[in-house]
Design a protein around this motif. Structure first.
Motif, PDB file in Angstrom:
ATOM      1  N   SER A 132       1.178   9.588  -5.258  1.00 26.44           N
ATOM      2  CA  SER A 132       1.442  10.949  -4.801  1.00 26.44           C
ATOM      3  C   SER A 132       2.640  10.950  -3.854  1.00 26.44           C
ATOM      4  O   SER A 132       2.466  10.822  -2.632  1.00 26.44           O
ATOM      5  CB  SER A 132       0.213  11.541  -4.111  1.00 26.44           C
ATOM      6  OG  SER A 132       0.471  12.842  -3.628  1.00 26.44           O
ATOM      7  N   PRO A 133       3.848  11.099  -4.381  1.00 24.24           N
ATOM      8  CA  PRO A 133       5.027  11.099  -3.516  1.00 24.24           C
ATOM      9  C   PRO A 133       5.041  12.274  -2.544  1.00 24.24           C
ATOM     10  O   PRO A 133       5.565  12.160  -1.433  1.00 24.24           O
ATOM     11  CB  PRO A 133       6.193  11.161  -4.502  1.00 24.24           C
ATOM     12  CG  PRO A 133       5.612  11.714  -5.758  1.00 24.24           C
ATOM     13  CD  PRO A 133       4.203  11.232  -5.800  1.00 24.24           C
ATOM     14  N   GLU A 134       4.470  13.393  -2.939  1.00 24.46           N
ATOM     15  CA  GLU A 134       4.427  14.550  -2.045  1.00 24.46           C
ATOM     16  C   GLU A 134       3.610  14.257  -0.799  1.00 24.46           C
ATOM     17  O   GLU A 134       4.013  14.585   0.328  1.00 24.46           O
ATOM     18  CB  GLU A 134       3.841  15.765  -2.771  1.00 24.46           C
ATOM     19  CG  GLU A 134       4.711  16.298  -3.894  1.00 24.46           C
ATOM     20  CD  GLU A 134       4.543  15.520  -5.187  1.00 24.46           C
ATOM     21  OE1 GLU A 134       3.641  14.659  -5.242  1.00 24.46           O
ATOM     22  OE2 GLU A 134       5.324  15.759  -6.132  1.00 24.46           O
ATOM     23  N   SER A 135       2.456  13.609  -0.990  1.00 27.56           N
ATOM     24  CA  SER A 135       1.617  13.264   0.160  1.00 27.56           C
ATOM     25  C   SER A 135       2.300  12.237   1.053  1.00 27.56           C
ATOM     26  O   SER A 135       2.260  12.336   2.288  1.00 27.56           O
ATOM     27  CB  SER A 135       0.266  12.726  -0.314  1.00 27.56           C
ATOM     28  OG  SER A 135      -0.415  13.688  -1.088  1.00 27.56           O
ATOM     29  N   ALA A 136       2.939  11.239   0.433  1.00 26.37           N
ATOM     30  CA  ALA A 136       3.650  10.225   1.210  1.00 26.37           C
ATOM     31  C   ALA A 136       4.805  10.852   1.994  1.00 26.37           C
ATOM     32  O   ALA A 136       5.053  10.500   3.151  1.00 26.37           O
ATOM     33  CB  ALA A 136       4.166   9.124   0.286  1.00 26.37           C
ATOM     34  N   VAL A 162      10.489   8.649   0.679  1.00 28.61           N
ATOM     35  CA  VAL A 162      10.100   8.369  -0.703  1.00 28.61           C
ATOM     36  C   VAL A 162      11.287   7.911  -1.538  1.00 28.61           C
ATOM     37  O   VAL A 162      11.229   6.878  -2.223  1.00 28.61           O
ATOM     38  CB  VAL A 162       9.437   9.610  -1.335  1.00 28.61           C
ATOM     39  CG1 VAL A 162       9.178   9.376  -2.828  1.00 28.61           C
ATOM     40  CG2 VAL A 162       8.138   9.932  -0.622  1.00 28.61           C
ATOM     41  N   ARG A 163      12.383   8.646  -1.485  1.00 28.59           N
ATOM     42  CA  ARG A 163      13.525   8.293  -2.337  1.00 28.59           C
ATOM     43  C   ARG A 163      14.150   6.965  -1.919  1.00 28.59           C
ATOM     44  O   ARG A 163      14.608   6.194  -2.767  1.00 28.59           O
ATOM     45  CB  ARG A 163      14.567   9.410  -2.312  1.00 28.59           C
ATOM     46  CG  ARG A 163      14.121  10.647  -3.064  1.00 28.59           C
ATOM     47  CD  ARG A 163      15.280  11.500  -3.532  1.00 28.59           C
ATOM     48  NE  ARG A 163      16.077  12.019  -2.430  1.00 28.59           N
ATOM     49  CZ  ARG A 163      17.031  12.931  -2.583  1.00 28.59           C
ATOM     50  NH1 ARG A 163      17.295  13.414  -3.796  1.00 28.59           N
ATOM     51  NH2 ARG A 163      17.727  13.372  -1.550  1.00 28.59           N
ATOM     52  N   LEU A 203       0.841  -1.206   0.000  1.00 34.95           N
ATOM     53  CA  LEU A 203       0.000   0.000   0.000  1.00 34.95           C
ATOM     54  C   LEU A 203       0.870   1.248   0.000  1.00 34.95           C
ATOM     55  O   LEU A 203       0.585   2.221  -0.708  1.00 34.95           O
ATOM     56  CB  LEU A 203      -0.917  -0.021   1.218  1.00 34.95           C
ATOM     57  CG  LEU A 203      -1.828   1.202   1.397  1.00 34.95           C
ATOM     58  CD1 LEU A 203      -2.780   1.330   0.221  1.00 34.95           C
ATOM     59  CD2 LEU A 203      -2.601   1.101   2.714  1.00 34.95           C
ATOM     60  N   THR A 204       1.961   1.222   0.779  1.00 35.11           N
ATOM     61  CA  THR A 204       2.883   2.361   0.822  1.00 35.11           C
ATOM     62  C   THR A 204       3.533   2.582  -0.541  1.00 35.11           C
ATOM     63  O   THR A 204       3.644   3.728  -1.012  1.00 35.11           O
ATOM     64  CB  THR A 204       3.968   2.127   1.883  1.00 35.11           C
ATOM     65  OG1 THR A 204       3.343   1.943   3.161  1.00 35.11           O
ATOM     66  CG2 THR A 204       4.926   3.304   1.953  1.00 35.11           C
TER      67      THR A 204
END
Length: 306
Positions: free
Chosen positions: A171-175, A182-183, A163-164
């Motif tokens: 949406s990487p910004e939201s995560a 993220v990276r 899920l992650t």
């Protein structure tokens, strides 16, 4: 029926490297990263796997070498695309070109050498009429690719980690705002994709051929990329598509074997023509792709600007 069983077996054999590579690329793209360097990664892994496997006469070490080579190539892409935030399309194309030249240079001494045949049967099951010759006289990597496919299905849709990963692809910004690295997660996804492409390349040089010649992959990396779109980023559909394209690949040899009077050049282009036809059919309904495609696919992410 006697002719159908070996045809199915060879189609599965031909589809296995496509399945392995496409599963790795699917994880890449589910995380939002578009890596067009599959062809180059598979070529470098194919020559690395063959070099180690031929010199040690241990195919397992060859597969490990192929996976490591694929991960090293993926690390190079990761540094460029994730750290330096270069254009992912251009970086992937450069990686393919680089891998093509590097593999040709590395494999000069091994051109024309061959590996001995490996055992391809499951005792007991291989003797079942029709089913045995069709499905149970395969290399162990075929069954590993099946297990990997089902494991990825479970990971993506039944676990928090999946899920992650999918959330980062959307949406990487939201995560990032929620505290997810993220990276780092994308880097892990790229390493996994590199390992899968590496296993696919090693399978080609150690099992499917089994020998090394320049440009051994012959466009299969591009077909694997198209396969992820054909499957709309679903592992189960990747499995079906890989075996389907494997069957199309084998069809050219089957038609030649039964004496069909078709130019060999036309038969050789069948897998690539099938890829174009399938993508053209999918493109007639763009909404189907947009509903399944990760929203951030191919878009760079900079934590400082999130």
């Amino acid at each position: 029926m006697e002719q159908l069983a070996p045809l199915i077996a060879t189609a599965i054999n031909a589809g296995t490297p496509l399945l392995l590579a496409a599963l790795g690329l699917l994880i890449n793209e589910r995380s939002g990263v578009l890596n067009l360097g599959a062809e180059g990664m598979m070529l470098v892994a194919a020559v690395a796997g063959f070099m180690v496997g031929y010199q040690t006469q241990q195919p397992l070490l060859g597969f490990l070498a192929g996976a490591v080579a694929g991960m090293l190539m993926a690390s190079l892409f990761s540094w460029l695309a994730l750290v330096l935030a270069t254009n992912q399309v251009a970086t992937g194309l450069a990686l393919s070109i680089f891998g093509t030249g590097l593999s040709a240079f590395m494999g000069q001494r091994f051109v024309g050498h061959a590996m001995p045949a490996q055992a391809r049967s499951i005792p007991g099951l291989a003797d079942i009429p029709f089913i045995g010759p069709a499905f149970f006289q395969q290399h162990w990597m075929v069954y590993f690719s099946l297990l990997l496919c089902f494991a990825i299905m479970w990971l993506l849709f039944r676990t928090r980690a999946g899920l992650t990963l999918r959330a980062i692809g959307e949406s990487p910004e939201s995560a990032h705002a929620l505290g997810y690295p993220v990276r780092t997660i994308r880097f892990g996804a790229l390493l996994f994709g590199g390992a899968c492409c590496g296993l696919a390349g090693a399978y080609l040089s150690l099992v499917y051929t089994p020998m090394w010649v320049e440009n051994l992959v012959a466009g299969r990396g591009w077909i694997a990329l198209a396969l992820t779109t054909f499957a709309t980023w679903r592992p189960g559909r990747v499995l079906v598509g890989a075996w389907l394209f494997g069957g199309v690949t084998i069809l050219q040899f089957y038609l030649q074997g039964i004496g069909v009077s078709v130019p060999s050049q036309f038969l050789s282009m069948l897998p690539y023509a099938a890829t174009i036809v399938v993508l053209a059919l999918i493109s007639r309904n763009p909404a189907w792709i947009w509903l399944n495609m990760p929203a951030s696919l191919g878009k760079p992410f900079r934590p400082g600007s999130a």
